[in-house]
Design a protein around this motif. Sequence first.
Motif, mmCIF file in Angstrom:
data_model
loop_
_atom_site.group_PDB
_atom_site.id
_atom_site.type_symbol
_atom_site.label_atom_id
_atom_site.label_comp_id
_atom_site.label_asym_id
_atom_site.label_seq_id
_atom_site.Cartn_x
_atom_site.Cartn_y
_atom_site.Cartn_z
ATOM 1 N N PRO A 41 -8.324 2.623 -62.776
ATOM 2 C CA PRO A 41 -8.924 3.445 -63.846
ATOM 3 C C PRO A 41 -10.410 3.709 -63.591
ATOM 4 O O PRO A 41 -10.903 4.795 -63.883
ATOM 5 C CB PRO A 41 -8.737 2.617 -65.115
ATOM 6 N N LEU A 42 -11.112 2.724 -63.042
ATOM 7 C CA LEU A 42 -12.535 2.925 -62.750
ATOM 8 C C LEU A 42 -12.720 3.994 -61.685
ATOM 9 O O LEU A 42 -13.613 4.836 -61.787
ATOM 10 C CB LEU A 42 -13.177 1.616 -62.288
ATOM 11 N N GLN A 43 -11.855 3.969 -60.660
ATOM 12 C CA GLN A 43 -11.940 4.987 -59.620
ATOM 13 C C GLN A 43 -11.632 6.366 -60.193
ATOM 14 O O GLN A 43 -12.289 7.346 -59.867
ATOM 15 C CB GLN A 43 -10.985 4.670 -58.469
ATOM 16 N N GLN A 44 -10.616 6.428 -61.051
ATOM 17 C CA GLN A 44 -10.266 7.706 -61.672
ATOM 18 C C GLN A 44 -11.408 8.200 -62.558
ATOM 19 O O GLN A 44 -11.746 9.380 -62.561
ATOM 20 C CB GLN A 44 -8.979 7.571 -62.478
ATOM 21 N N GLU A 45 -12.001 7.266 -63.309
ATOM 22 C CA GLU A 45 -13.120 7.630 -64.180
ATOM 23 C C GLU A 45 -14.299 8.123 -63.342
ATOM 24 O O GLU A 45 -14.935 9.122 -63.667
ATOM 25 C CB GLU A 45 -13.531 6.404 -65.002
ATOM 26 N N TRP A 46 -14.566 7.427 -62.234
ATOM 27 C CA TRP A 46 -15.659 7.829 -61.349
ATOM 28 C C TRP A 46 -15.376 9.209 -60.775
ATOM 29 O O TRP A 46 -16.252 10.073 -60.751
ATOM 30 C CB TRP A 46 -15.822 6.804 -60.226
ATOM 31 N N GLN A 47 -14.138 9.426 -60.317
ATOM 32 C CA GLN A 47 -13.756 10.719 -59.735
ATOM 33 C C GLN A 47 -13.892 11.825 -60.778
ATOM 34 O O GLN A 47 -14.412 12.900 -60.495
ATOM 35 C CB GLN A 47 -12.326 10.661 -59.190
#
Length: 104
Positions: A41-47
């Motif tokens: 989720p953090l990677q998706q949020e960052w993306q």
Amino acid sequence: RSLADEQQEALQALEETAYHDRLVAEVADFRSQKLREKLEPLQQEWQSGREHQRYEEQQVWRLRFEARALGEERREALAELREAEQRLSVEDRERRDVEQRAHS
């Protein structure tokens, strides 16, 4: 102690070590999976944030371009207005001259 007893102890120690190694590997896999679950989720949020930032940057550039174009249009319109005012001024003078000569 007999050779069989020593072999049995060695075998048991190997089995315990193998069991311990499997437990360590399972715990490591479990922790890795948990980290991946937290990280996704953090990677998706960052993306998503990065994509939004790119969109905002594109909007800024588009607005700058439009402002520049509007500035050019404004300058052109002002130049046309000045030319028209000068033409009117010349036409007014010519008309006044004609009127003065007519009254003279």
